[in-house]
Design an enzyme around this catalytic site. Structure first.
Site, PDB file in Angstrom:
ATOM      1  CD  GLU A   1      -3.315   3.868   0.577  1.00  0.00           C
ATOM      2  OE1 GLU A   1      -2.462   3.502   0.814  1.00  0.00           O
ATOM      3  OE2 GLU A   1      -4.550   3.284   0.744  1.00  0.00           O
TER       4      GLU A   1
ATOM      5  CG  ASP B   1      -9.366   9.436 -23.819  1.00  0.00           C
ATOM      6  OD1 ASP B   1      -8.427   8.642 -24.148  1.00  0.00           O
ATOM      7  OD2 ASP B   1     -10.425   9.216 -23.488  1.00  0.00           O
TER       8      ASP B   1
ATOM      9  NE  ARG C   1      -7.784  -4.476 -19.049  1.00  0.00           N
ATOM     10  CZ  ARG C   1      -8.555  -4.533 -20.070  1.00  0.00           C
ATOM     11  NH1 ARG C   1      -8.170  -5.442 -20.855  1.00  0.00           N
ATOM     12  NH2 ARG C   1      -9.422  -3.781 -20.681  1.00  0.00           N
TER      13      ARG C   1
ATOM     14  CE1 TYR D   1      -4.384  -0.555  -0.429  1.00  0.00           C
ATOM     15  CE2 TYR D   1      -4.003  -2.246   1.477  1.00  0.00           C
ATOM     16  CZ  TYR D   1      -4.856  -1.410   0.413  1.00  0.00           C
ATOM     17  OH  TYR D   1      -5.999  -1.894   0.003  1.00  0.00           O
TER      18      TYR D   1
ATOM     19  CE  LYS E   1      -8.334   0.940 -25.396  1.00  0.00           C
ATOM     20  NZ  LYS E   1      -8.423   1.755 -23.936  1.00  0.00           N
TER      21      LYS E   1
ATOM     22  CB  THR F   1      -5.800   2.606 -21.595  1.00  0.00           C
ATOM     23  OG1 THR F   1      -5.898   2.837 -22.824  1.00  0.00           O
ATOM     24  CG2 THR F   1      -7.148   3.095 -20.608  1.00  0.00           C
TER      25      THR F   1
END
Ligand code: DSN
Length: 426
Positions: free
Chosen positions: A55, A202, A237, A53, A231, A228
């Site tokens: 954050e 985008d 991902r 973790y 692709k 993203t």
């Protein structure tokens, strides 16, 4: 991946993993938004980075034990800046978004107040759900004004500018999911900035093409760029936000703590590896081949009298209007799947049919190009698509016996499988 271990510990799951791998090995993936990452990228996804973790942002965390994570995230942010050749003092990067839709939502909530107006391309004209579709929170929190492609399937920049001047949105989005042509980001930037709007690009679909130099870059014209990573970049991902330094404090807190918790560090590690791979000469060559393949595929399909939206392609994808072929998008998708060619049905501009069974299919070349397929294979693929879609209708018309129709589909499926075997996955 240690499949032997999984087989031993969880045989049921191992069967699913191996069946999905076999499905990919034996089918032709023409989904424009999917791709095969390298084995190195896939291995990194199972690294110990999955545990932590962390954050916060590099060197400003809410947990102990994050020294290595800080190095990891800083390294990957640096690679993002390097591959897009952006000035590291003017631009800032966030590699934490879990995927494209949350990345876009964080940007919108960061730059705008609910109720503000956004201008984006309509979904059936090639836009994306997260760019203000009614069913998405992006379309519920904000007022949306859509622009459209013209009847020939091209963006009409004069019309977009007219609409922008009339509607005065606070933000304009460009960068699409089903637009087969080059985007003039400079023009979009000018249109937005003339009315004091933000310009968000985008580039999810075309990020790899931009890095490879086969599509113009949105830098320095956009104020914020999202994409993203799985692709055309061939990463894991995930998603990335790049914005002007002065927008950092508006946008980044919307990623965390706004809509996300701890970053997925194993994904960030795998992304870092993909970003090293895209700096190679092979990757440049690969992106050129993606476009070459799409162009030859589109030319062949036109020879078989398929109607292509905009009459062709400049990038990695082709959008086919099947109306004249007498099959719907869903029927075509299913027919092609019967012969192991995987595509997705897609709305086309000015579609008369509903999104669940629209008039078109979208096909893309990134995944097939990753397998090493070139012009010769594209010609074969176009031939099969025509055999399956065009012949199917005429076979039905002449009431060719079901057993004969089945036999011809079976024959094509065998040929597709043979081709896939020649181009194995890593
Ligand atoms: N679902 C992706 C696509 O197919 O374009 C975009 O998020």
């Amino acid at each position: 991946m240690d499949i032997k271990l999984i087989r031993k510990k969880d045989p049921k799951m191992a069967v699913l993993i191996e069946t999905e791998r076999k499905r990919h090995e034996e089918t032709l993936n023409l989904i424009a938004s999917e791709n095969y990452p390298s084995r190195t990228v896939r291995e990194a996804l199972s690294s110990m980075f999955v545990v932590k973790y962390s954050e916060g942002r590099p060197d400003k965390r809410y947990y102990g034990g994050t020294r290595v994570i800080d190095k990891l995230e800083t390294l990957v942010e640096g690679r993002v800046k390097k591959v897009f050749k952006i000035n590291p003092k003017k631009w800032t990067v966030n590699v934490q978004p879990y995927s494209g839709s949350p990345a876009n939502y964080a940007v919108l909530r960061g730059l705008l107040t609910p109720g503000d107006k956004i201008m984006s391309l309509a979904l059936p004209h090639g836009g994306h759900l997260s760019q203000g579709a009614k069913v998405s929170l992006s379309g519920q929190d904000f007022k949306i004004v859509n622009y459209f492609v013209n009847k020939k399937g091209f963006l009409d920049y004069k019309e977009i500018e007219r609409l922008a001047k009339k509607e005065k949105p606070k933000l304009i989005i460009a960068g699409f999911s089903a637009y087969p042509r080059k985007i003039d980001f400079k023009k979009f930037g000018q249109i937005a900035h003339r009315i004091d709007a933000y310009f968000m690009a985008d580039i999810a679909h075309i990020a790899g093409l931009i890095i490879g130099g086969v599509h113009p870059s949105p830098f320095p014209f956009a104020d914020v760029v999202t994409f993203t990573t799985h692709k055309t970049i061939r990463g894991p991902r995930g998603a990335v936000i790049i914005c002007r330094e002065k927008l950092r404090d508006k946008i980044f807190p919307k990623v965390f703590p706004g809509i996300q918790g701890g970053p997925h560090n194993h994904t960030i590690c795998a992304l870092g590896i993909a970003l090293k791979e895209v700096q190679t000469v092979q990757f440049k060559r690969y992106t050129r081949q993606i476009v070459k393949n799409a162009k030859i595929l589109s030319k062949e399909l036109i020879k078989y009298n398929f109607d292509l939206i905009s009459g062709g392609t400049d990038n990695h994808l082709i959008l086919i209007d099947l109306t004249s072929k007498g099959v719907s998008g869903k029927e075509a998708q299913n027919l092609l799947e019967e012969v192991s060619i995987i595509v997705n049905r897609n709305s086309i501009p000015y579609d008369q049919r509903k999104p669940f069974d629209p008039s078109g299919i979208r096909i893309g070349t990134p995944a097939a190009t990753t397998r090493g397929m070139k012009e010769k294979e594209m010609k074969k693929i176009a031939f099969w698509i025509n055999e399956v879609i065009s012949k199917h209708q005429s076979n039905l018309r002449i009431k060719k016996a079901a057993s004969k129709r089945r036999a011809s589909l079976d024959e094509i499926r065998r040929e597709v499988k043979k081709l896939c075997k020649k181009f194995p996955l890593s």
